[in-house]
Design a protein around this motif. Structure first.
Motif, PDB file in Angstrom:
ATOM      1  N   ASP A 263       0.977  -1.290  -0.149  1.00 60.06           N
ATOM      2  CA  ASP A 263       0.114  -0.330   0.004  1.00 60.06           C
ATOM      3  C   ASP A 263       1.175   1.123  -0.302  1.00 60.06           C
ATOM      4  OD1 ASP A 263      -2.416  -2.075   0.148  1.00 60.06           O
ATOM      5  OD2 ASP A 263      -2.394  -1.787   2.552  1.00 60.06           O
ATOM      6  N   VAL A 264       1.950   1.358  -0.622  1.00 68.20           N
ATOM      7  CA  VAL A 264       2.712   2.608  -0.822  1.00 68.20           C
ATOM      8  C   VAL A 264       2.099   3.393  -1.614  1.00 68.20           C
ATOM      9  CG1 VAL A 264       5.012   3.263  -1.266  1.00 68.20           C
ATOM     10  CG2 VAL A 264       4.635   1.411   0.147  1.00 68.20           C
ATOM     11  N   LYS A 265       2.173   5.068  -1.684  1.00 65.42           N
ATOM     12  CA  LYS A 265       1.883   5.494  -2.472  1.00 65.42           C
ATOM     13  C   LYS A 265       2.884   6.791  -2.618  1.00 65.42           C
ATOM     14  CE  LYS A 265      -1.911   4.496  -1.845  1.00 65.42           C
ATOM     15  NZ  LYS A 265      -2.513   3.523  -0.768  1.00 65.42           N
ATOM     16  N   LEU A 266       3.124   6.667  -4.844  1.00 62.03           N
ATOM     17  CA  LEU A 266       4.228   7.202  -4.777  1.00 62.03           C
ATOM     18  C   LEU A 266       3.657   8.679  -5.777  1.00 62.03           C
ATOM     19  CD1 LEU A 266       7.614   4.700  -5.676  1.00 62.03           C
ATOM     20  CD2 LEU A 266       6.417   5.965  -3.147  1.00 62.03           C
ATOM     21  N   ARG A 267       3.820   9.471  -5.397  1.00 60.35           N
ATOM     22  CA  ARG A 267       3.166  10.892  -6.227  1.00 60.35           C
ATOM     23  C   ARG A 267       3.678  11.356  -5.755  1.00 60.35           C
ATOM     24  NH1 ARG A 267      -2.296   9.230  -2.332  1.00 60.35           N
ATOM     25  NH2 ARG A 267      -1.058  10.165  -1.117  1.00 60.35           N
ATOM     26  N   HIS A 268       3.758  12.157  -7.273  1.00 57.34           N
ATOM     27  CA  HIS A 268       4.658  13.176  -8.105  1.00 57.34           C
ATOM     28  C   HIS A 268       5.669  13.581  -7.088  1.00 57.34           C
ATOM     29  CE1 HIS A 268      -0.325  13.412  -7.735  1.00 57.34           C
ATOM     30  NE2 HIS A 268      -0.173  14.432  -9.094  1.00 57.34           N
ATOM     31  N   ASN A 269       6.758  13.547  -7.829  1.00 57.64           N
ATOM     32  CA  ASN A 269       8.151  13.277  -7.228  1.00 57.64           C
ATOM     33  C   ASN A 269       8.809  13.531  -8.285  1.00 57.64           C
ATOM     34  OD1 ASN A 269       7.463  12.462  -4.108  1.00 57.64           O
ATOM     35  ND2 ASN A 269       6.244  10.523  -5.235  1.00 57.64           N
ATOM     36  N   ARG A 270      10.025  13.575  -8.566  1.00 60.93           N
ATOM     37  CA  ARG A 270      11.177  13.659  -9.052  1.00 60.93           C
ATOM     38  C   ARG A 270      12.245  13.101  -9.067  1.00 60.93           C
ATOM     39  NH1 ARG A 270      15.247  17.466 -10.966  1.00 60.93           N
ATOM     40  NH2 ARG A 270      15.154  18.242 -12.988  1.00 60.93           N
ATOM     41  N   ALA A 271      12.911  12.382  -9.601  1.00 61.19           N
ATOM     42  CA  ALA A 271      14.043  12.448  -9.592  1.00 61.19           C
ATOM     43  C   ALA A 271      15.136  11.605 -10.556  1.00 61.19           C
ATOM     44  CB  ALA A 271      14.086  10.058  -8.774  1.00 61.19           C
ATOM     45  N   THR A 272      16.331  11.721 -10.329  1.00 61.81           N
ATOM     46  CA  THR A 272      17.716  11.960 -11.681  1.00 61.81           C
ATOM     47  C   THR A 272      18.262  11.262 -10.975  1.00 61.81           C
ATOM     48  OG1 THR A 272      19.214  13.338  -9.985  1.00 61.81           O
ATOM     49  CG2 THR A 272      17.256  15.017 -11.335  1.00 61.81           C
ATOM     50  N   ARG A 273      18.302   9.979 -12.289  1.00 63.81           N
ATOM     51  CA  ARG A 273      19.456   9.204 -12.472  1.00 63.81           C
ATOM     52  C   ARG A 273      19.837   8.157 -11.516  1.00 63.81           C
ATOM     53  NH1 ARG A 273      23.398  13.257 -17.065  1.00 63.81           N
ATOM     54  NH2 ARG A 273      21.227  13.196 -18.714  1.00 63.81           N
ATOM     55  N   PHE A 274      19.766   8.000 -10.772  1.00 61.73           N
ATOM     56  CA  PHE A 274      20.254   6.299  -9.616  1.00 61.73           C
ATOM     57  C   PHE A 274      20.302   5.525 -10.494  1.00 61.73           C
ATOM     58  CE2 PHE A 274      17.910   9.577  -7.073  1.00 61.73           C
ATOM     59  CZ  PHE A 274      18.316  10.149  -6.123  1.00 61.73           C
ATOM     60  N   LEU A 275      20.335   4.609 -10.050  1.00 57.88           N
ATOM     61  CA  LEU A 275      20.827   2.938 -10.822  1.00 57.88           C
ATOM     62  C   LEU A 275      19.668   2.688 -10.954  1.00 57.88           C
ATOM     63  CD1 LEU A 275      22.540   0.423 -11.215  1.00 57.88           C
ATOM     64  CD2 LEU A 275      22.123  -0.332  -8.512  1.00 57.88           C
ATOM     65  N   HIS A 276      18.389   2.739  -9.048  1.00 55.13           N
ATOM     66  CA  HIS A 276      17.135   2.586  -9.870  1.00 55.13           C
ATOM     67  C   HIS A 276      17.092   4.341  -8.943  1.00 55.13           C
ATOM     68  CE1 HIS A 276      17.761  -1.157 -10.763  1.00 55.13           C
ATOM     69  NE2 HIS A 276      18.680  -1.681  -9.945  1.00 55.13           N
ATOM     70  N   TRP A 277      15.488   4.100  -9.413  1.00 49.42           N
ATOM     71  CA  TRP A 277      14.571   5.247  -8.332  1.00 49.42           C
ATOM     72  C   TRP A 277      14.274   4.096  -7.395  1.00 49.42           C
ATOM     73  CZ3 TRP A 277       8.469   6.631  -9.045  1.00 49.42           C
ATOM     74  CH2 TRP A 277       7.928   7.102  -7.988  1.00 49.42           C
ATOM     75  N   ALA A 278      12.864   3.199  -7.183  1.00 52.71           N
ATOM     76  CA  ALA A 278      12.606   2.634  -6.077  1.00 52.71           C
ATOM     77  C   ALA A 278      12.277   0.913  -6.816  1.00 52.71           C
ATOM     78  CB  ALA A 278      10.951   3.114  -6.680  1.00 52.71           C
ATOM     79  N   VAL A 279      13.154   0.380  -6.085  1.00 56.25           N
ATOM     80  CA  VAL A 279      12.650  -1.191  -5.678  1.00 56.25           C
ATOM     81  C   VAL A 279      11.664  -1.157  -4.507  1.00 56.25           C
ATOM     82  CG1 VAL A 279      13.766  -3.457  -5.154  1.00 56.25           C
ATOM     83  CG2 VAL A 279      15.057  -1.224  -5.921  1.00 56.25           C
ATOM     84  N   MET A 280      10.743  -2.425  -5.187  1.00 58.20           N
ATOM     85  CA  MET A 280       9.231  -1.880  -4.453  1.00 58.20           C
ATOM     86  C   MET A 280       8.721  -3.549  -4.382  1.00 58.20           C
ATOM     87  SD  MET A 280       8.354   1.438  -4.111  1.00 58.20           S
ATOM     88  CE  MET A 280       6.647   1.353  -3.998  1.00 58.20           C
ATOM     89  N   ALA A 281       8.504  -4.192  -3.517  1.00 64.51           N
ATOM     90  CA  ALA A 281       8.287  -5.096  -2.693  1.00 64.51           C
ATOM     91  C   ALA A 281       7.009  -4.976  -2.215  1.00 64.51           C
ATOM     92  CB  ALA A 281       9.214  -6.451  -2.252  1.00 64.51           C
ATOM     93  N   GLY A 282       6.288  -6.071  -1.803  1.00 64.47           N
ATOM     94  CA  GLY A 282       4.617  -5.621  -1.624  1.00 64.47           C
ATOM     95  C   GLY A 282       3.565  -5.613  -2.266  1.00 64.47           C
ATOM     96  N   SER A 283       2.492  -5.058  -2.441  1.00 68.61           N
ATOM     97  CA  SER A 283       1.067  -5.109  -3.293  1.00 68.61           C
ATOM     98  C   SER A 283       0.536  -3.604  -3.125  1.00 68.61           C
ATOM     99  CB  SER A 283       0.197  -6.703  -3.499  1.00 68.61           C
ATOM    100  OG  SER A 283       0.497  -6.446  -2.293  1.00 68.61           O
ATOM    101  N   ASN A 284       0.029  -3.809  -4.138  1.00 67.81           N
ATOM    102  CA  ASN A 284      -1.077  -2.895  -3.961  1.00 67.81           C
ATOM    103  C   ASN A 284      -0.434  -1.271  -4.047  1.00 67.81           C
ATOM    104  OD1 ASN A 284      -2.882  -4.627  -3.535  1.00 67.81           O
ATOM    105  ND2 ASN A 284      -2.769  -5.600  -1.474  1.00 67.81           N
ATOM    106  N   HIS A 285       0.558  -1.075  -4.583  1.00 68.67           N
ATOM    107  CA  HIS A 285       1.042   0.007  -4.872  1.00 68.67           C
ATOM    108  C   HIS A 285       0.409   1.344  -5.878  1.00 68.67           C
ATOM    109  CE1 HIS A 285       4.189  -1.546  -1.583  1.00 68.67           C
ATOM    110  NE2 HIS A 285       5.142  -2.133  -2.697  1.00 68.67           N
TER     111      HIS A 285
END
Length: 761
Positions: free
Chosen positions: A505-527
């Protein structure tokens, strides 16, 4: 201020002429000897200088003259005692103001100064004025500071020096001179006036409490000096700090009216310590829901263990926020990563444990785990040193048996991992200036609804936000900026990851990310991942790209919508499956990727925007919707927008179910995948079996498992050229790649058909 005027306080003792039975030759307490009828004392009615006075002969080594009445000593009130004396004959004594300090229970207040400065008489008949000031506070000009334990005094004078001399003493004068010391009695209560001593060693707790009790709506002033407070102090009035406090780690400063970081910074003269004390108060007071940093920048020379800052709390579950400021990491060795390599055993039967761990004492909770068969962003969640066991945040996909693992402890500016659980905590409007020195934020191993809003994570060394357990349940990350320290690095050289999640149940909304290896590594469900812009390109022509979002569970139930996914891709894996081959469940299912902008430039032609990477065999697609997206490649074309990474295994396309891949647009993408796929086929020569090729245009190069419709466009003609009206049947899964269908007619015909082919059932 003058208590004699404002409160009608009686300060002046009676004139000697009214009787000597209230004037003691001892300490002035009830029962002490008086001068009434004493041989060495007499009243003089007329004197050239005094209109009535006491004539006294010195017969003791220290001759006391004390008023037996109780002159009140009030906190914040200062009294000046004046005696006018002259020598008449005999030896010339030394004269000083003196007193006896009494507590409210009539006991003696010991350890305080009870005499003023002495004046030695030098001539007969010369009037000499002797003065001293008595009060509760230790101030310049106060001769007898008695502290707040004193409630009253028996005041008078002493004669010291040689015996035998005779002096005359005018009536004693006691007056309130508080206004000499207090700058603004209408608005400020000074802790010094209540007995506080700014020497860094005297416990001033009682004095501060007394000042708070007396403030009555006024401000409390802590003047210059260092004031020791040995136990928890709660102040219920506004406080102004010119001096500083020193307190034990477990002693709290609870400022109910001046609760903000700038006040704590003034109180402790150390930015990090001030923040710890303010955070300590935040979790131990019901008066405030948030800590306002006041726009201040707090320099950190080492990580802050947030739980150690609040030693009386191991968990917290009431809504609290930190707002409006900046943390800046100062370069130094405390930010260096701790790396331990150790052997351990792993079994998929207990898939979150490493057992028989060598040198386990050196492995910290919260360390990143790396090794063969370990997925990305697996952390040590718990440690049982006695049993030699580590509990992991996620299972390992292929680490059966015994092997070497590497454990890396990143250093975080704010580290909540010492708490067992944190719920309903938020950080808003805060910048983490990591400066390539530190990581930013580590969550508690358990908890829910951690909120990050309008925050900046600037140049984290390794990670911006790390979850080592389930402390990310329901986490909200909104309107935040993630600015990489690896902006100038080529994609292949980057190692930093902005954030990870282990729970639902994670919410990632209206963010900005620059030049990482990965922005988000997401386990779990209902994101829900929506409205974000994340980009990971470089200037290498034909270069590689890495995933912007990594989804690590097969049953995702995620919504990824309206994002700008720039020079990176969505990768969907099952790298946290301890037994990665499919045996039961829904497999790769419940994923919606909708209305996103996918853009890439100068990438290798095999680059794709959506990549599924099975870590075991037998997996299939089961409820996947990819609709309304814009796929665009610039400075070169790519083969297709989606693909399967077969590094470990391929998908089982014979089991695909409910795959919707439609309404997308493609620019400089060679293969325009759809499901269902509309194919126009023209057969120029009469034949009874038509082979209809999909040209790999079914999503993920899937199989042709069904045909929704076959529509003849124009007439069908047989080999003789006559118009006929045949009905074909369909053979699916044809060809070497099982992506072709056959239309089988009752006779050889030629013509054009439109066919709707599906890769799913």
């Amino acid at each position: 201020m003058n208590k004699a005027i404002t409160d009608g306080l009686q300060l002046m003792p009676p004139a000697f002429a009214q009787g000597l039975d209230v004037w003691s030759s001892g300490d002035g307490t009830p029962g002490s000897d008086t001068y009434d009828g004493a041989a060495n004392a007499a009243l003089v009615a007329g004197d050239a200088h005094f209109a009535g006075c006491l004539e006294l002969q010195k017969t003791a080594s220290t001759q006391h003259l004390r008023y037996m009445g109780e002159t009140p000593i009030l906190p914040g009130c200062y009294l000046r005692v004046t005696a006018r004396v002259k020598a008449m004959s005999g030896a010339l004594p030394t004269v000083r103001i003196s007193g006896w300090a009494g507590a409210s229970n009539d006991s003696h207040v010991s350890g305080v100064v009870e005499v003023g400065p002495g004046v030695t008489l030098s001539a007969y008949g010369e009037v000499v004025e002797v003065q001293a000031i008595v009060g509760t506070g230790t101030r310049t000009g106060v001769d007898m500071p008695w502290g707040i334990a004193a409630a009253y005094g028996h005041l008078g004078l002493d004669l010291t020096g040689p015996n035998g001399g005779v002096i005359r003493v005018d009536d004693l004068i006691i007056e309130d001179v508080t206004s000499v010391f207090l700058r603004d009695m209408l608005s400020v209560v000074d802790v010094v006036d209540y007995g506080a001593v700014g020497n860094g060693s005297t416990d001033c707790h009682a004095a501060f409490e007394a000042a708070d009790d007396a403030a009555d709506g006024r401000r409390i002033l802590v003047p210059e000096g260092e004031f020791l407070i040995n136990s928890t102090l709660s102040l219920n009035h506004d406080v102004v700090f010119e001096g500083t406090l020193s307190m034990p780690d477990d002693a709290m400063l609870l400022l109910t009216k001046s609760y903000n970081y700038p006040t704590y910074a003034a109180a402790f003269d150390d930015e990090a310590l001030a923040f710890k004390k303010a955070f300590q108060a935040l979790l131990n007071s019901v008066d405030h829901e948030s800590l306002d940093l006041g726009g201040r920048s707090i320099t950190l020379h080492e990580p802050i263990d947030m739980q150690a800052a609040v030693p009386n709390r191991t968990s917290y579950a009431t809504r609290r926020y930190i707002r409006n400021g900046q943390f800046t990491a100062q370069a130094g060795a405390p930010w260096d990563h701790d790396v331990v390599t150790s052997q351990a055993s792993y079994s998929s039967s207990d898939n979150r444990k490493l057992t028989d761990v060598n040198n386990i004492a050196a492995i910290p909770v919260g360390a990143l785990v790396e090794g063969a068969g370990v997925g990305r962003e697996v952390y040590v969640r718990e440690k049982n040193t006695g049993a030699g066991e580590l509990t992991l945040s996620q299972p390992l996909f292929d680490a059966e048996g015994r092997q070497n693992f590497t454990f890396t402890q990143f250093k975080y500016m704010l580290d909540f991992s010492g708490f067992s659980a944190i719920k309903k905590f938020g950080i808003s409007g805060v910048e983490f200036q990591c400066n390539g020195e530190a990581s930013a934020l580590r969550l508690a191993p358990a908890g829910s609804v951690f909120v990050l809003h309008d925050c900046y994570f600037t140049k984290p060394k390794a990670r911006a936000i790390t979850s080592i357990g389930n402390g990310c349940q329901g986490m909200l990350v909104d309107n935040c900026q993630f600015l990489s320290d690896e902006d100038a690095e080529d994609v292949s050289d980057r190692v930093s990851i902005a954030l990870n999640a282990n729970s639902n149940d994670v919410k990632l909304r209206h963010n900005r990310a620059t030049r990482f290896l990965h922005w988000a590594v997401m386990a779990g469900s209902n994101h829900t991942i929506t409205g974000n812009h994340f980009f990971q390109g470089d200037s290498v022509a034909g270069g590689v790209r890495t995933a912007g979002i990594v989804v690590t569970d097969t049953y995702a139930s995620h919504t990824i919508s309206e994002n700008y996914i720039d020079n990176c891709f969505v990768e969907w894996t099952n790298e946290y499956d301890a037994t990665p081959d499919f045996s039961t469940g829904f497999s790769f299912s419940a994923m919606s990727i909708t209305d996103n902008v996918f853009l890439s430039g100068d990438v290798a032609n095999w680059f794709s925007y959506i990549v599924i990477k099975p870590y075991g065999s037998g997996h299939f697609l089961n409820g996947v919707s990819v609709t309304g997206n814009k796929f665009r490649s610039i400075n070169g074309t790519i083969d297709r927008a989606e693909r399967v990474d077969t590094s470990f295994a391929d998908l089982d396309f014979t089991r695909s179910r409910d795959v919707f891949f439609d309404g997308n647009t493609f620019h400089n993408v060679d293969t325009k995948s759809r499901n269902p796929l509309r194919v126009e086929h023209d057969e120029g020569s009469a034949a009874s079996t038509w082979s209809v090729d999909t040209d790999g245009s079914l999503p993920f190069s899937g199989h042709s498992r069904g045909v929704d419709s076959v529509v003849m466009e124009g007439s069908m003609r047989n080999s003789g050229g006559s118009v006929v009206y045949p009905t074909p049947y369909v053979r699916t899964n044809q060809g070497s790649n099982n992506d072709r269908i056959d239309l089988v007619w009752p006779e050889a015909v030629r013509g054009t058909v439109r066919v709707l082919i599906r890769m799913d059932r």
